[in-house]
Design an enzyme around this catalytic site. Structure first.
Site, PDB file in Angstrom:
ATOM      1  NE  ARG A 154       5.197 -17.330   9.384  1.00 33.81           N
ATOM      2  CZ  ARG A 154       4.558 -16.303   9.889  1.00 33.81           C
ATOM      3  NH1 ARG A 154       5.225 -15.249  10.263  1.00 33.81           N
ATOM      4  NH2 ARG A 154       3.259 -16.337  10.004  1.00 33.81           N
ATOM      5  NE  ARG A 199       8.278 -10.048  10.448  1.00 31.69           N
ATOM      6  CZ  ARG A 199       7.169  -9.790  11.112  1.00 31.69           C
ATOM      7  NH1 ARG A 199       6.785  -8.542  11.284  1.00 31.69           N
ATOM      8  NH2 ARG A 199       6.449 -10.767  11.615  1.00 31.69           N
ATOM      9  NE  ARG A 221       7.869  -6.632   4.861  1.00 30.09           N
ATOM     10  CZ  ARG A 221       6.843  -5.776   4.762  1.00 30.09           C
ATOM     11  NH1 ARG A 221       6.829  -4.883   3.805  1.00 30.09           N
ATOM     12  NH2 ARG A 221       5.855  -5.845   5.627  1.00 30.09           N
ATOM     13  CG  ASP A 238       1.169 -15.107   4.573  1.00 28.82           C
ATOM     14  OD1 ASP A 238       2.062 -15.070   5.418  1.00 28.82           O
ATOM     15  OD2 ASP A 238      -0.046 -15.111   4.867  1.00 28.82           O
ATOM     16  CE1 TYR A 253      -4.599 -14.362  10.453  1.00 30.56           C
ATOM     17  CE2 TYR A 253      -4.703 -16.675   9.822  1.00 30.56           C
ATOM     18  CZ  TYR A 253      -4.101 -15.651  10.530  1.00 30.56           C
ATOM     19  OH  TYR A 253      -3.013 -15.909  11.332  1.00 30.56           O
TER      20      TYR A 253
HETATM   21  O1  1CP Z   1       8.209 -20.604   6.293  1.00 29.14           O
HETATM   22  C1  1CP Z   1       8.686 -19.878   5.422  1.00 29.14           C
HETATM   23  O2  1CP Z   1       9.856 -19.463   5.448  1.00 29.14           O
HETATM   24  C2  1CP Z   1       7.834 -19.555   4.214  1.00 29.14           C
HETATM   25  C3  1CP Z   1       7.054 -18.385   4.260  1.00 29.14           C
HETATM   26  C4  1CP Z   1       5.799 -18.228   5.102  1.00 29.14           C
HETATM   27  C5  1CP Z   1       4.859 -19.178   5.545  1.00 29.14           C
HETATM   28  C6  1CP Z   1       4.912 -20.691   5.419  1.00 29.14           C
HETATM   29  C7  1CP Z   1       5.334 -16.958   5.519  1.00 29.14           C
HETATM   30  C8  1CP Z   1       6.023 -15.696   5.276  1.00 29.14           C
HETATM   31  N1  1CP Z   1       4.120 -17.126   6.128  1.00 29.14           N
HETATM   32  C9  1CP Z   1       3.809 -18.458   6.178  1.00 29.14           C
HETATM   33  C10 1CP Z   1       2.601 -19.090   6.711  1.00 29.14           C
HETATM   34  C11 1CP Z   1       1.680 -18.298   7.547  1.00 29.14           C
HETATM   35  N2  1CP Z   1       1.260 -17.001   7.406  1.00 29.14           N
HETATM   36  C12 1CP Z   1       0.972 -18.852   8.636  1.00 29.14           C
HETATM   37  C13 1CP Z   1       1.051 -20.319   9.030  1.00 29.14           C
HETATM   38  C14 1CP Z   1       2.214 -20.607   9.885  1.00 29.14           C
HETATM   39  C15 1CP Z   1       2.143 -20.034  11.260  1.00 29.14           C
HETATM   40  O3  1CP Z   1       1.224 -20.422  12.005  1.00 29.14           O
HETATM   41  O4  1CP Z   1       3.034 -19.237  11.589  1.00 29.14           O
HETATM   42  C16 1CP Z   1       0.154 -17.842   9.183  1.00 29.14           C
HETATM   43  C17 1CP Z   1      -0.791 -17.961  10.364  1.00 29.14           C
HETATM   44  C18 1CP Z   1       0.332 -16.681   8.395  1.00 29.14           C
HETATM   45  C19 1CP Z   1      -0.364 -15.386   8.537  1.00 29.14           C
HETATM   46  C20 1CP Z   1       0.585 -14.290   8.733  1.00 29.14           C
HETATM   47  N3  1CP Z   1       1.393 -13.786   7.734  1.00 29.14           N
HETATM   48  C21 1CP Z   1       0.905 -13.627   9.937  1.00 29.14           C
HETATM   49  C22 1CP Z   1       0.266 -13.898  11.307  1.00 29.14           C
HETATM   50  C23 1CP Z   1      -0.841 -12.936  11.517  1.00 29.14           C
HETATM   51  C24 1CP Z   1      -1.648 -13.152  12.778  1.00 29.14           C
HETATM   52  O5  1CP Z   1      -1.600 -12.276  13.643  1.00 29.14           O
HETATM   53  O6  1CP Z   1      -2.365 -14.140  12.901  1.00 29.14           O
HETATM   54  C25 1CP Z   1       1.915 -12.680   9.637  1.00 29.14           C
HETATM   55  C26 1CP Z   1       2.547 -11.705  10.557  1.00 29.14           C
HETATM   56  C27 1CP Z   1       2.223 -12.825   8.243  1.00 29.14           C
HETATM   57  C28 1CP Z   1       3.256 -12.089   7.461  1.00 29.14           C
HETATM   58  C29 1CP Z   1       4.417 -12.870   7.017  1.00 29.14           C
HETATM   59  N4  1CP Z   1       4.360 -14.061   6.328  1.00 29.14           N
HETATM   60  C30 1CP Z   1       5.635 -14.494   6.029  1.00 29.14           C
HETATM   61  C31 1CP Z   1       6.548 -13.515   6.566  1.00 29.14           C
HETATM   62  C32 1CP Z   1       8.043 -13.581   6.443  1.00 29.14           C
HETATM   63  C33 1CP Z   1       5.771 -12.504   7.172  1.00 29.14           C
HETATM   64  C34 1CP Z   1       6.289 -11.230   7.810  1.00 29.14           C
HETATM   65  C35 1CP Z   1       6.126 -10.157   6.798  1.00 29.14           C
HETATM   66  C36 1CP Z   1       6.972  -8.951   6.931  1.00 29.14           C
HETATM   67  O7  1CP Z   1       6.520  -7.995   7.581  1.00 29.14           O
HETATM   68  O8  1CP Z   1       8.059  -8.886   6.344  1.00 29.14           O
END
Ligand code: 1CP
Length: 343
Positions: free
Chosen positions: A23, A27, A36, A73, A153
């Site tokens: 990540r 944000r 965004r 994502d 999910y």
């Molecule tokens: O790492 C990076 O910079 C690349 C981008 C990336 C990756 C690899 C994003 C962007 N998401 C992910 C993987 C991801 N997404 C995972 C696996 C890694 C981890 O465990 O953190 C998971 C579980 C998600 C699911 C997800 N997407 C969540 C979690 C939800 C939950 O409650 O379980 C969330 C909040 C997101 C949104 C998201 N994905 C990425 C970003 C930057 C965001 C935030 C979006 C925003 O509001 O701008």
């Protein structure tokens, strides 16, 4: 050779380990938040090749990471299969819940492939941008959610508790359908990662973020066996492309996971004792992302401790989980400088 690929391919340590962060785009970066706000939706960024490539480059320009991870994502696959995902500003994703008996799309369906095509175009665009901006030492990482985490999910739908209880119950109450779902997801992940490699990914990471909640007796069936199939299929076609597995929270299962799946790299969370892991693959991660929110001197100390522990072993510096959105960018720069022994 690019440092990240060199370590993963030779399994030899580098005096200064390669560094990137899960990540690393997102944000906590004001440039990300500004885009965004302008674009208005998460999918509007992730499924737009120009935006996705631009966001992928943001942390590379800012902190000179050794790897770029494509901005996207893990929920792209459930979305393309037909469990529609929506991202609402400031909240987590909303996933349309899988209904027992539902027909899911697969790589044999044109709609599935078309939904995901912008991800591959974003990969090609990111390679072009990295070359144009002369980031010659930066490796581009593709990724996918692993079958169990994606099933979590899909089976919980809109909102989930910390144990994804609805997914665990579905697995127990509908074992055959659950197995079929994991198999279907395994095939989808294989196709998705292969397409990312064809589009320019130089390494791939499999995120099994919720591996830690799987009951011990089911760990092999839900986590290790699907990952083993995925790695074997990728290696059969692209033997030179390293695969990093990240079964977060795997605890006592990390070693068996690494041995059985034959991943080149193993991502480890912050609770693992990295010195005790007896594996032949490259280790990655382990620093708690919380450390970047606390005292600066403690951050320096914890990073140096990990570097010391991993001296002489093949290692990639990373966190145990993604960067927390409240993190100050200066602390990310400080982390990179500490790893590179500039501080
Ligand atoms: O790492 C990076 O910079 C690349 C981008 C990336 C990756 C690899 C994003 C962007 N998401 C992910 C993987 C991801 N997404 C995972 C696996 C890694 C981890 O465990 O953190 C998971 C579980 C998600 C699911 C997800 N997407 C969540 C979690 C939800 C939950 O409650 O379980 C969330 C909040 C997101 C949104 C998201 N994905 C990425 C970003 C930057 C965001 C935030 C979006 C925003 O509001 O701008």
């Amino acid at each position: 050779m690019k440092p990240l690929l060199c370590v993963l391919t030779t399994k030899e340590p580098l005096a200064i380990p390669p560094v990137w962060l899960m990540r690393q785009a997102g944000r906590y970066m004001p440039v990300y938040r500004a885009l965004r706000e302008k674009v208005g939706s998460f999918w509007g960024m992730a499924f737009n090749p120009a935006h996705a490539a631009e966001i992928t480059l943001q942390p590379i320009r800012a902190f000179q990471m050794d790897a770029a991870i494509l901005f996207s994502d893990i929920l792209t696959i459930p979305h393309a299969m037909g469990c529609t995902v929506e991202f609402k500003a400031g909240e987590g994703p909303e996933v349309e819940k899988y209904v027992s008996g539902q027909t899911l799309l697969s790589a044999a369906d044109q709609n599935f492939c078309e939904t995901l095509e912008p991800v591959f175009e974003a990969m090609r665009e990111t390679r072009r941008k990295l070359a144009a901006e002369k980031f010659d030492n930066v490796a581009l990482i593709g990724f996918s959610g692993a079958p169990w985490t994606l099933a979590c999910y899909m089976l919980c739908g809109n909102g989930h508790d910390k144990n994804f209880t609805a997914a665990q119950n579905f697995a127990k109450n509908h074992p055959q359908e659950f197995t079929a779902l994991i198999d279907k997801l395994t095939d989808a992940v294989i196709w998705y990662l292969k397409e990312q490699i064809k589009a320019g990914a130089e390494a791939v990471q499999l995120f099994d973020s919720w591996a830690g909640i799987v009951p011990r007796e089911s760990f092999n069936a839900y986590i290790t066996t699907p990952a083993q199939k995925i790695v074997a299929s990728l290696k059969a076609e692209f033997p030179e492309v390293p695969v990093i597995g990240f079964p977060r929270g795997a605890a006592t299962n990390y070693e068996a996971y690494a041995r059985t799946t034959k991943v080149d790299g193993l991502g480890v969370d912050e609770s693992a004792d990295i010195t005790k892991l007896d594996v032949s693959c490259v280790l990655q991660g382990n620093l708690s992302p919380e450390v970047l929110l606390g005292d600066e001197a403690v951050q320096d100390k914890k990073i140096k401790e990990i570097l010391e522990k991993m001296r002489g072993r093949p290692y990639i510096f990373n966190l145990g989980h993604g960067v927390i959105k409240e993190t100050d960018e200066a602390r990310v720069q400080r982390l990179v400088d500490t790893v590179r022994q500039k501080l």
